[in-house]
Design a protein around this motif. Sequence first.
Motif, PDB file in Angstrom:
ATOM      1  N   PRO A  25      51.663 128.210  75.853  1.00  0.00           N
ATOM      2  CA  PRO A  25      51.169 126.970  76.334  1.00  0.00           C
ATOM      3  C   PRO A  25      50.704 126.153  75.167  1.00  0.00           C
ATOM      4  N   ALA A  26      50.223 126.686  74.204  1.00  0.00           N
ATOM      5  CA  ALA A  26      49.285 126.026  73.169  1.00  0.00           C
ATOM      6  C   ALA A  26      50.346 126.104  71.991  1.00  0.00           C
ATOM      7  N   ASP A  27      50.226 124.827  71.146  1.00  0.00           N
ATOM      8  CA  ASP A  27      51.034 125.010  69.727  1.00  0.00           C
ATOM      9  C   ASP A  27      50.125 124.355  68.929  1.00  0.00           C
ATOM     10  N   PRO A  28      49.244 125.100  68.317  1.00  0.00           N
ATOM     11  CA  PRO A  28      48.226 124.480  66.933  1.00  0.00           C
ATOM     12  C   PRO A  28      48.678 124.019  66.095  1.00  0.00           C
ATOM     13  N   ALA A  29      50.072 124.292  65.719  1.00  0.00           N
ATOM     14  CA  ALA A  29      50.522 123.216  64.382  1.00  0.00           C
ATOM     15  C   ALA A  29      50.780 121.910  64.850  1.00  0.00           C
ATOM     16  N   ARG A  30      51.205 121.645  66.073  1.00  0.00           N
ATOM     17  CA  ARG A  30      51.544 120.377  66.577  1.00  0.00           C
ATOM     18  C   ARG A  30      50.390 119.722  66.989  1.00  0.00           C
ATOM     19  N   GLU A  31      49.164 120.471  67.474  1.00  0.00           N
ATOM     20  CA  GLU A  31      47.907 119.838  67.766  1.00  0.00           C
ATOM     21  C   GLU A  31      47.458 119.260  66.418  1.00  0.00           C
ATOM     22  N   ALA A  32      47.406 120.107  65.464  1.00  0.00           N
ATOM     23  CA  ALA A  32      46.819 119.807  64.113  1.00  0.00           C
ATOM     24  C   ALA A  32      47.614 118.664  63.504  1.00  0.00           C
ATOM     25  N   ARG A  33      48.892 118.249  63.651  1.00  0.00           N
ATOM     26  CA  ARG A  33      49.793 117.134  63.285  1.00  0.00           C
ATOM     27  C   ARG A  33      49.118 115.939  64.090  1.00  0.00           C
ATOM     28  N   GLN A  34      49.022 116.287  65.418  1.00  0.00           N
ATOM     29  CA  GLN A  34      48.656 115.033  66.255  1.00  0.00           C
ATOM     30  C   GLN A  34      47.345 114.267  66.124  1.00  0.00           C
ATOM     31  N   ILE A  35      46.446 115.556  65.619  1.00  0.00           N
ATOM     32  CA  ILE A  35      45.184 114.913  65.441  1.00  0.00           C
ATOM     33  C   ILE A  35      45.050 114.208  64.021  1.00  0.00           C
ATOM     34  N   ALA A  36      45.779 114.940  63.185  1.00  0.00           N
ATOM     35  CA  ALA A  36      45.850 113.944  61.887  1.00  0.00           C
ATOM     36  C   ALA A  36      46.489 112.615  61.993  1.00  0.00           C
ATOM     37  N   ARG A  37      47.406 112.450  62.672  1.00  0.00           N
ATOM     38  CA  ARG A  37      48.077 111.402  63.151  1.00  0.00           C
ATOM     39  C   ARG A  37      47.225 110.433  63.931  1.00  0.00           C
ATOM     40  N   THR A  74      44.582 108.788  61.616  1.00  0.00           N
ATOM     41  CA  THR A  74      45.175 107.768  60.785  1.00  0.00           C
ATOM     42  C   THR A  74      45.187 106.461  61.630  1.00  0.00           C
ATOM     43  N   LEU A  75      45.909 106.630  62.924  1.00  0.00           N
ATOM     44  CA  LEU A  75      45.776 105.444  63.798  1.00  0.00           C
ATOM     45  C   LEU A  75      44.620 104.821  63.980  1.00  0.00           C
ATOM     46  N   ALA A  76      43.414 105.683  64.452  1.00  0.00           N
ATOM     47  CA  ALA A  76      42.313 105.139  64.630  1.00  0.00           C
ATOM     48  C   ALA A  76      41.760 104.458  63.391  1.00  0.00           C
ATOM     49  N   GLU A  77      41.912 104.940  62.408  1.00  0.00           N
ATOM     50  CA  GLU A  77      41.476 104.214  61.101  1.00  0.00           C
ATOM     51  C   GLU A  77      42.186 103.073  61.040  1.00  0.00           C
ATOM     52  N   ASN A  78      43.312 102.919  61.097  1.00  0.00           N
ATOM     53  CA  ASN A  78      44.229 101.744  60.968  1.00  0.00           C
ATOM     54  C   ASN A  78      43.620 100.578  62.020  1.00  0.00           C
ATOM     55  N   ALA A  79      43.288 101.143  63.212  1.00  0.00           N
ATOM     56  CA  ALA A  79      42.835 100.223  64.335  1.00  0.00           C
ATOM     57  C   ALA A  79      41.411  99.860  64.290  1.00  0.00           C
ATOM     58  N   LYS A  80      40.362 100.527  63.284  1.00  0.00           N
ATOM     59  CA  LYS A  80      39.008 100.179  63.032  1.00  0.00           C
ATOM     60  C   LYS A  80      38.603 101.094  64.137  1.00  0.00           C
ATOM     61  N   LEU A  81      38.975 102.042  64.688  1.00  0.00           N
ATOM     62  CA  LEU A  81      38.014 103.106  65.515  1.00  0.00           C
ATOM     63  C   LEU A  81      37.843 104.203  64.875  1.00  0.00           C
ATOM     64  N   ASP A  82      36.563 104.623  65.198  1.00  0.00           N
ATOM     65  CA  ASP A  82      35.943 105.743  64.549  1.00  0.00           C
ATOM     66  C   ASP A  82      36.875 107.015  64.753  1.00  0.00           C
ATOM     67  N   PRO A  83      37.563 107.425  63.613  1.00  0.00           N
ATOM     68  CA  PRO A  83      38.255 108.682  63.842  1.00  0.00           C
ATOM     69  C   PRO A  83      37.569 109.906  64.633  1.00  0.00           C
ATOM     70  N   ALA A  84      36.583 110.045  64.162  1.00  0.00           N
ATOM     71  CA  ALA A  84      35.823 111.256  64.875  1.00  0.00           C
ATOM     72  C   ALA A  84      35.818 111.051  66.386  1.00  0.00           C
ATOM     73  N   PHE A  85      35.627 109.998  66.655  1.00  0.00           N
ATOM     74  CA  PHE A  85      35.734 109.590  68.546  1.00  0.00           C
ATOM     75  C   PHE A  85      37.215 109.858  68.629  1.00  0.00           C
TER      76      PHE A  85
END
Length: 116
Positions: A58-70, A73-84
């Motif tokens: 059910p879980a795919d930790p490698a994909r999840e890590a890639r999605q979180i990193a992605r 980056t999207l949040a930073e570019n959108a001026k949204l708090d990446p931690a949020f």
Amino acid sequence: MTTSNPSPGDVDPAVREELARLRDSIDNIDAAVVHMLAERFKCTQQVGHLKARHQLPPADPAREARQIARLRTLAENAKLDPAFAEKFLGFIIAEVIRHHESIAEDTVNGVAPTAN
């Protein structure tokens, strides 16, 4: 020291109008977010059924890590708090995994998938 809020009649009509306009925009954005999440979960349900049929975890930790990193980056570019953004995605991922586990269990137990 005490502070008091102005009564609605004491607020400048232009301020009330601007507040209403902004709140209407917020309401529209909230509706769009809900609809986008519904579409996302329709897709992840299909992924869950595919994984269950092929006995994938059910879980795919490698994909999840890639999605979180992605998403960070999207949040930073959108001026949204990446931690949020990461916390938000983490909440969604946890719910998706819960759904995938349920689908996998139903598949093992011979329960027919429900239409979504």
